[in-house]
Design a protein around this motif. Structure first.
Motif, PDB file in Angstrom:
ATOM      1  N   MET A   4      -8.274   3.322   2.443  1.00 33.20           N
ATOM      2  CA  MET A   4      -7.349   2.198   2.286  1.00 33.20           C
ATOM      3  C   MET A   4      -8.092   0.902   1.941  1.00 33.20           C
ATOM      4  SD  MET A   4      -4.589   3.713   2.540  1.00 33.20           S
ATOM      5  CE  MET A   4      -3.692   2.224   2.152  1.00 33.20           C
ATOM      6  N   GLU A  34       1.446  10.089   9.239  1.00 35.43           N
ATOM      7  CA  GLU A  34       0.173   9.589   9.773  1.00 35.43           C
ATOM      8  C   GLU A  34      -0.452   8.582   8.811  1.00 35.43           C
ATOM      9  OE1 GLU A  34      -2.032  13.181  10.368  1.00 35.43           O
ATOM     10  OE2 GLU A  34      -0.661  13.876  11.944  1.00 35.43           O
ATOM     11  N   PHE A  35      -1.555   7.995   9.234  1.00 32.83           N
ATOM     12  CA  PHE A  35      -2.266   7.026   8.389  1.00 32.83           C
ATOM     13  C   PHE A  35      -3.333   7.698   7.540  1.00 32.83           C
ATOM     14  CE2 PHE A  35      -1.754   3.244  11.498  1.00 32.83           C
ATOM     15  CZ  PHE A  35      -0.491   3.030  11.012  1.00 32.83           C
ATOM     16  N   LEU A  36      -3.559   7.133   6.365  1.00 32.25           N
ATOM     17  CA  LEU A  36      -4.723   7.560   5.593  1.00 32.25           C
ATOM     18  C   LEU A  36      -5.961   6.964   6.252  1.00 32.25           C
ATOM     19  CD1 LEU A  36      -2.378   7.815   3.319  1.00 32.25           C
ATOM     20  CD2 LEU A  36      -4.386   8.168   1.914  1.00 32.25           C
ATOM     21  N   GLN A  50      -9.039  -1.994   9.640  1.00 30.67           N
ATOM     22  CA  GLN A  50      -8.654  -2.471   8.298  1.00 30.67           C
ATOM     23  C   GLN A  50      -8.645  -4.005   8.266  1.00 30.67           C
ATOM     24  OE1 GLN A  50      -4.897  -0.725   7.061  1.00 30.67           O
ATOM     25  NE2 GLN A  50      -5.685   1.364   7.181  1.00 30.67           N
ATOM     26  N   LEU A  65       0.460   4.141  -2.740  1.00 27.77           N
ATOM     27  CA  LEU A  65       0.208   5.548  -2.388  1.00 27.77           C
ATOM     28  C   LEU A  65       1.270   6.460  -2.982  1.00 27.77           C
ATOM     29  CD1 LEU A  65      -0.956   5.038   1.292  1.00 27.77           C
ATOM     30  CD2 LEU A  65      -2.349   5.942  -0.574  1.00 27.77           C
ATOM     31  N   ARG A  66       2.518   6.010  -2.959  1.00 27.92           N
ATOM     32  CA  ARG A  66       3.591   6.832  -3.546  1.00 27.92           C
ATOM     33  C   ARG A  66       3.349   7.022  -5.047  1.00 27.92           C
ATOM     34  NH1 ARG A  66       6.376   4.635   0.881  1.00 27.92           N
ATOM     35  NH2 ARG A  66       6.597   2.612  -0.120  1.00 27.92           N
ATOM     36  N   MET A 124       1.129  11.503   4.512  1.00 32.37           N
ATOM     37  CA  MET A 124       2.334  10.672   4.550  1.00 32.37           C
ATOM     38  C   MET A 124       3.529  11.481   5.058  1.00 32.37           C
ATOM     39  SD  MET A 124       1.694   8.568   1.029  1.00 32.37           S
ATOM     40  CE  MET A 124       3.081   7.437   1.047  1.00 32.37           C
ATOM     41  N   ARG A 127      -3.108  -2.141   8.704  1.00 34.75           N
ATOM     42  CA  ARG A 127      -2.297  -1.503   9.730  1.00 34.75           C
ATOM     43  C   ARG A 127      -3.129  -1.159  10.963  1.00 34.75           C
ATOM     44  NH1 ARG A 127       1.615   1.028   5.904  1.00 34.75           N
ATOM     45  NH2 ARG A 127       3.644   1.115   6.886  1.00 34.75           N
ATOM     46  N   THR A 137       0.836  -1.211   0.000  1.00 35.59           N
ATOM     47  CA  THR A 137       0.000   0.000   0.000  1.00 35.59           C
ATOM     48  C   THR A 137       0.869   1.259   0.000  1.00 35.59           C
ATOM     49  OG1 THR A 137      -0.269  -0.395   2.372  1.00 35.59           O
ATOM     50  CG2 THR A 137      -2.146  -0.874   0.960  1.00 35.59           C
ATOM     51  N   GLY A 138       2.054   1.180   0.637  1.00 31.21           N
ATOM     52  CA  GLY A 138       2.966   2.333   0.618  1.00 31.21           C
ATOM     53  C   GLY A 138       3.377   2.659  -0.814  1.00 31.21           C
ATOM     54  N   GLN A 198       3.654   2.034  13.783  1.00 28.05           N
ATOM     55  CA  GLN A 198       2.716   1.962  12.651  1.00 28.05           C
ATOM     56  C   GLN A 198       2.257   0.559  12.265  1.00 28.05           C
ATOM     57  OE1 GLN A 198       3.535   4.193   9.167  1.00 28.05           O
ATOM     58  NE2 GLN A 198       2.998   6.065  10.237  1.00 28.05           N
ATOM     59  N   GLY A 247       2.115  -3.965   4.254  1.00 26.01           N
ATOM     60  CA  GLY A 247       1.735  -2.601   4.648  1.00 26.01           C
ATOM     61  C   GLY A 247       0.237  -2.434   4.883  1.00 26.01           C
ATOM     62  N   PHE A 248      -0.501  -3.483   4.683  1.00 25.60           N
ATOM     63  CA  PHE A 248      -1.949  -3.494   4.932  1.00 25.60           C
ATOM     64  C   PHE A 248      -2.311  -4.870   5.460  1.00 25.60           C
ATOM     65  CE2 PHE A 248      -6.359  -4.267   4.075  1.00 25.60           C
ATOM     66  CZ  PHE A 248      -6.986  -3.046   4.217  1.00 25.60           C
TER      67      PHE A 248
HETATM   68  P1  AMP Z   1       4.959   2.198   3.957  1.00 24.93           P
HETATM   69  O1  AMP Z   1       5.806   2.327   2.736  1.00 24.93           O
HETATM   70  O2  AMP Z   1       4.210   0.887   4.015  1.00 24.93           O
HETATM   71  O3  AMP Z   1       5.723   2.447   5.222  1.00 24.93           O
HETATM   72  O4  AMP Z   1       3.830   3.334   3.872  1.00 24.93           O
HETATM   73  C1  AMP Z   1       4.165   4.692   3.764  1.00 24.93           C
HETATM   74  C2  AMP Z   1       3.021   5.577   4.288  1.00 24.93           C
HETATM   75  O5  AMP Z   1       1.833   5.339   3.519  1.00 24.93           O
HETATM   76  C3  AMP Z   1       2.607   5.309   5.724  1.00 24.93           C
HETATM   77  O6  AMP Z   1       3.422   5.996   6.639  1.00 24.93           O
HETATM   78  C4  AMP Z   1       1.177   5.824   5.738  1.00 24.93           C
HETATM   79  O7  AMP Z   1       1.141   7.241   5.753  1.00 24.93           O
HETATM   80  C5  AMP Z   1       0.667   5.380   4.363  1.00 24.93           C
HETATM   81  N1  AMP Z   1       0.084   4.030   4.415  1.00 24.93           N
HETATM   82  C6  AMP Z   1       0.572   2.899   3.846  1.00 24.93           C
HETATM   83  N2  AMP Z   1      -0.208   1.832   4.115  1.00 24.93           N
HETATM   84  C7  AMP Z   1      -1.241   2.313   4.867  1.00 24.93           C
HETATM   85  C8  AMP Z   1      -2.373   1.713   5.463  1.00 24.93           C
HETATM   86  N3  AMP Z   1      -2.609   0.381   5.365  1.00 24.93           N
HETATM   87  N4  AMP Z   1      -3.211   2.516   6.173  1.00 24.93           N
HETATM   88  C9  AMP Z   1      -2.993   3.838   6.292  1.00 24.93           C
HETATM   89  N5  AMP Z   1      -1.943   4.463   5.763  1.00 24.93           N
HETATM   90  C10 AMP Z   1      -1.057   3.719   5.049  1.00 24.93           C
END
Ligand code: AMP
Length: 193
Positions: free
Chosen positions: A64, A57-59, A92, A35-36, A53, A88, A31-32, A153, A85-86
């Motif tokens: 998600m 913080e979390f979305l 969810q 989102l990127r 991000m 979290r 998921t990271g 997280q 990453g999901f």
């Molecule tokens: P990651 O690369 O998995 O560390 O994700 C980077 C950022 O994306 C996190 O710090 C959150 O802001 C957001 N993010 C990724 N996965 C989630 C999730 N399952 N729920 C909420 N925010 C997420």
């Protein structure tokens, strides 16, 4: 075969996910990374995600959950998927179980790659000392801060699966092949190389 792969940075999740993709046709979903990509493409979700991000913080859970629901419905997930990453949050995790149940699917294994924090920092430091290579994220302070983010997280989701007896531990300090073999045993597969 649907898997959730959990573990701190440096535990080898990426390596193991790639192995599972190659051997069993599963699809890694991060998921990271998603989102990127949304941020880079400047989509509405990306615009909302950027600031969140950056603040670490979390979305919101509904965003998600919807994103994952759409992703696992794609044809490349037909053989199964590896979630990274999901989920979290507990909400969810509950939504995931519910949405899969509706489609007659389930999470077959929740696997935690266990790594002791001190050993992890030591391992990275000794790798640096031995071969003289230093990645920008290899220094002990950066490793510690990434571990801190993990604790805040990702680790909070562990009790959800632990209390239901679903969490399987694998020793992430073993070699790549040994970890792979342990994962195979947990998911009831045998690699034919
Ligand atoms: P990651 O690369 O998995 O560390 O994700 C980077 C950022 O994306 C996190 O710090 C959150 O802001 C957001 N993010 C990724 N996965 C989630 C999730 N399952 N729920 C909420 N925010 C997420």
């Amino acid at each position: 075969m649907n898997i959730i792969l959990l573990g701190p940075p440096g535990a080898g999740k990426g390596t193991q996910a790639k192995r599972l993709e190659q051997l069993y046709g599963l699809k890694q979903i991060s998921t990271g990374d998603m989102l990127r990509a949304e941020v880079a493409a400047g989509t509405p979700i990306g615009q909302e995600a950027k600031a969140i991000m950056e603040r670490g913080e979390f979305l919101p859970d509904p965003i998600m959950v919807k994103m994952i629901q759409g992703r696992i419905a794609q044809p490349d997930c037909a053989q199964g998927f590896i979630l990274d990453g999901f989920p979290r949050t507990e909400s969810q995790a509950e939504a995931l179980d519910a949405m899969l149940g509706t489609d007659g699917l389930k999470i077959d294994a929740v696997i935690l790659l266990d790594v002791a924090e001190d050993q992890l920092v030591e391992r990275i430091a000794s790798r640096t000392a031995e071969d003289g290579t230093r990645r920008p994220d290899d220094n002990p302070e950066v490793v510690r801060s990434r571990l801190d983010i993990y604790r805040r997280q990702t680790a909070p989701i562990l009790p959800y699966y632990e209390k239901a007896g679903r969490l399987k531990h694998v020793d992430g300090m073993l070699g790549v092949d040994e970890v792979g073999a342990e994962i195979d045993a947990l998911i009831g597969k045998t690699a034919k190389n």
